[in-house]
Motif scaffolding. Structure first.
Motif, PDB file in Angstrom:
ATOM      1  N   ARG A 239       0.728  -1.184   0.074  1.00  0.00           N
ATOM      2  CA  ARG A 239       0.024   0.051   0.017  1.00  0.00           C
ATOM      3  C   ARG A 239       0.730   1.245   0.094  1.00  0.00           C
ATOM      4  NH1 ARG A 239      -3.226  -3.277   3.201  1.00  0.00           N
ATOM      5  NH2 ARG A 239      -2.567  -2.388   5.289  1.00  0.00           N
ATOM      6  N   LEU A 240       1.945   1.034   0.777  1.00  0.00           N
ATOM      7  CA  LEU A 240       2.944   2.383   0.980  1.00  0.00           C
ATOM      8  C   LEU A 240       3.488   2.294  -0.648  1.00  0.00           C
ATOM      9  CD1 LEU A 240       4.617   1.837   4.263  1.00  0.00           C
ATOM     10  CD2 LEU A 240       2.721   3.573   3.826  1.00  0.00           C
ATOM     11  N   PHE A 241       3.925   1.282  -1.037  1.00  0.00           N
ATOM     12  CA  PHE A 241       4.671   1.586  -2.569  1.00  0.00           C
ATOM     13  C   PHE A 241       3.619   2.278  -3.522  1.00  0.00           C
ATOM     14  CE2 PHE A 241       4.770  -0.519  -6.661  1.00  0.00           C
ATOM     15  CZ  PHE A 241       6.202  -0.057  -7.023  1.00  0.00           C
ATOM     16  N   MET A 242       2.044   1.541  -3.292  1.00  0.00           N
ATOM     17  CA  MET A 242       1.321   2.388  -4.463  1.00  0.00           C
ATOM     18  C   MET A 242       0.970   3.644  -4.245  1.00  0.00           C
ATOM     19  SD  MET A 242       0.600   0.123  -6.828  1.00  0.00           S
ATOM     20  CE  MET A 242      -0.601   1.354  -7.457  1.00  0.00           C
ATOM     21  N   ARG A 243       0.904   3.985  -2.721  1.00  0.00           N
ATOM     22  CA  ARG A 243       0.593   5.539  -2.384  1.00  0.00           C
ATOM     23  C   ARG A 243       1.913   6.562  -3.110  1.00  0.00           C
ATOM     24  NH1 ARG A 243       0.606   6.356   3.311  1.00  0.00           N
ATOM     25  NH2 ARG A 243      -1.348   5.276   3.225  1.00  0.00           N
ATOM     26  N   ASP A 244       3.186   5.730  -2.885  1.00  0.00           N
ATOM     27  CA  ASP A 244       4.324   6.500  -3.391  1.00  0.00           C
ATOM     28  C   ASP A 244       4.365   6.785  -4.849  1.00  0.00           C
ATOM     29  OD1 ASP A 244       7.259   7.849  -3.207  1.00  0.00           O
ATOM     30  OD2 ASP A 244       7.482   5.870  -4.384  1.00  0.00           O
ATOM     31  N   THR A 245       3.902   5.588  -5.508  1.00  0.00           N
ATOM     32  CA  THR A 245       3.874   5.589  -7.090  1.00  0.00           C
ATOM     33  C   THR A 245       3.017   6.668  -7.711  1.00  0.00           C
ATOM     34  OG1 THR A 245       4.445   3.308  -7.141  1.00  0.00           O
ATOM     35  CG2 THR A 245       3.170   4.072  -9.052  1.00  0.00           C
ATOM     36  N   LEU A 246       1.681   6.608  -7.038  1.00  0.00           N
ATOM     37  CA  LEU A 246       0.698   7.489  -7.253  1.00  0.00           C
ATOM     38  C   LEU A 246       1.073   8.964  -7.183  1.00  0.00           C
ATOM     39  CD1 LEU A 246      -2.625   5.542  -6.423  1.00  0.00           C
ATOM     40  CD2 LEU A 246      -1.625   5.979  -8.620  1.00  0.00           C
ATOM     41  N   ASP A 247       1.771   9.161  -5.958  1.00  0.00           N
ATOM     42  CA  ASP A 247       2.319  10.798  -5.439  1.00  0.00           C
ATOM     43  C   ASP A 247       3.334  10.969  -6.661  1.00  0.00           C
ATOM     44  OD1 ASP A 247       2.670  13.032  -3.917  1.00  0.00           O
ATOM     45  OD2 ASP A 247       4.614  11.794  -3.523  1.00  0.00           O
ATOM     46  N   ARG A 248       4.103  10.092  -7.079  1.00  0.00           N
ATOM     47  CA  ARG A 248       5.400  10.714  -7.859  1.00  0.00           C
ATOM     48  C   ARG A 248       4.531  10.808  -9.320  1.00  0.00           C
ATOM     49  NH1 ARG A 248      10.547   9.015  -6.622  1.00  0.00           N
ATOM     50  NH2 ARG A 248      10.910   8.211  -4.661  1.00  0.00           N
ATOM     51  N   LEU A 249       3.571  10.121  -9.649  1.00  0.00           N
ATOM     52  CA  LEU A 249       2.924  10.346 -11.157  1.00  0.00           C
ATOM     53  C   LEU A 249       2.289  11.591 -10.753  1.00  0.00           C
ATOM     54  CD1 LEU A 249       1.237   6.949 -11.843  1.00  0.00           C
ATOM     55  CD2 LEU A 249       2.978   8.188 -13.118  1.00  0.00           C
TER      56      LEU A 249
ATOM     57  N   PRO B 143      10.274  11.362 -10.981  1.00  0.00           N
ATOM     58  CA  PRO B 143      10.849  10.131 -11.456  1.00  0.00           C
ATOM     59  C   PRO B 143      10.653   8.775 -10.349  1.00  0.00           C
ATOM     60  CG  PRO B 143      12.636  11.376 -10.612  1.00  0.00           C
ATOM     61  CD  PRO B 143      11.381  12.017 -10.678  1.00  0.00           C
ATOM     62  N   PRO B 144      10.295   7.556 -11.451  1.00  0.00           N
ATOM     63  CA  PRO B 144      10.285   6.583 -10.158  1.00  0.00           C
ATOM     64  C   PRO B 144      11.590   6.248  -9.518  1.00  0.00           C
ATOM     65  CG  PRO B 144      10.596   5.822 -12.353  1.00  0.00           C
ATOM     66  CD  PRO B 144      10.534   7.251 -12.497  1.00  0.00           C
ATOM     67  N   PRO B 145      11.645   5.621  -8.348  1.00  0.00           N
ATOM     68  CA  PRO B 145      12.768   5.213  -7.596  1.00  0.00           C
ATOM     69  C   PRO B 145      13.558   4.153  -8.117  1.00  0.00           C
ATOM     70  CG  PRO B 145      10.712   4.170  -6.563  1.00  0.00           C
ATOM     71  CD  PRO B 145      10.261   4.891  -7.682  1.00  0.00           C
ATOM     72  N   VAL B 146      12.946   3.284  -9.195  1.00  0.00           N
ATOM     73  CA  VAL B 146      13.649   2.440  -9.911  1.00  0.00           C
ATOM     74  C   VAL B 146      13.410   2.806 -11.510  1.00  0.00           C
ATOM     75  CG1 VAL B 146      13.912   0.041 -10.845  1.00  0.00           C
ATOM     76  CG2 VAL B 146      13.493   0.702  -8.224  1.00  0.00           C
ATOM     77  N   SER B 147      14.410   3.270 -12.331  1.00  0.00           N
ATOM     78  CA  SER B 147      14.070   3.739 -13.539  1.00  0.00           C
ATOM     79  C   SER B 147      14.299   2.434 -14.435  1.00  0.00           C
ATOM     80  CB  SER B 147      15.528   4.281 -13.972  1.00  0.00           C
ATOM     81  OG  SER B 147      16.741   3.492 -13.998  1.00  0.00           O
TER      82      SER B 147
END
Length: 149
Positions: free
Chosen positions: A110-120, A125-129
């Protein structure tokens, strides 16, 4: 390996000093014969001589969430072990073993998805390119090739 093991390979790449090479590989499907492996063991080595062992598979005799989960990082003075629901840090110089705070695996997603949506939303950029992804999948491809048919 592509489903579960890529996380360990990506982590090894991010911690490695210099180029990361494949020392040995074992890929099997003896437990659940089929087209997808049920166990993979990779031994990777970086230019400084550090070893990275990535083990992944479908071998735990339970469908319990999390299964048999462990991340372990070992250095000259400290060992960090994360079992998903419990993590410790053991240090050699003072013989201490300290419990570390953890996020349960389901919470981590859930934290990963929250971070992904926040970055979008921030166009960050994503944490992994994509280059990181290519490096990890290239190493996995090399492992499959080395293991053979």
């Amino acid at each position: 390996m592509r489903n579960l093991g890529i996380h360990g390979v990506d982590t090894a790449l991010s911690l490695a000093t210099g180029k990361l090479g494949l020392k040995s590989v074992s890929i099997t499907n003896r437990i659940h014969p089929g087209p997808v492996e049920d166990h993979v063991l990779l031994v990777l080595e970086d230019e400084a001589g550090a070893l990275f062992i990535v083990e992944a598979g479908y071998t735990f005799a339970s469908m319990r969430p999390g299964g048999d989960f462990e991340w372990r990082i070992v250095s000259a003075n400290a060992t960090l072990i994360d079992h998903g629901d419990h993590a410790i840090c053991a240090t050699l110089d003072d013989a201490a073993i300290v419990d570390l705070p953890v996020e349960l695996p389901a919470t981590r997603y859930r934290l990963f998805m929250r971070d992904t949506l926040d970055r979008l939303a921030r166009k960050a950029p994503p944490p992994v390119s994509i280059e990181d992804y290519v490096a990890a999948t290239s190493l996995i491809d090399a492992a499959y090739e080395k293991a053979g048919p």
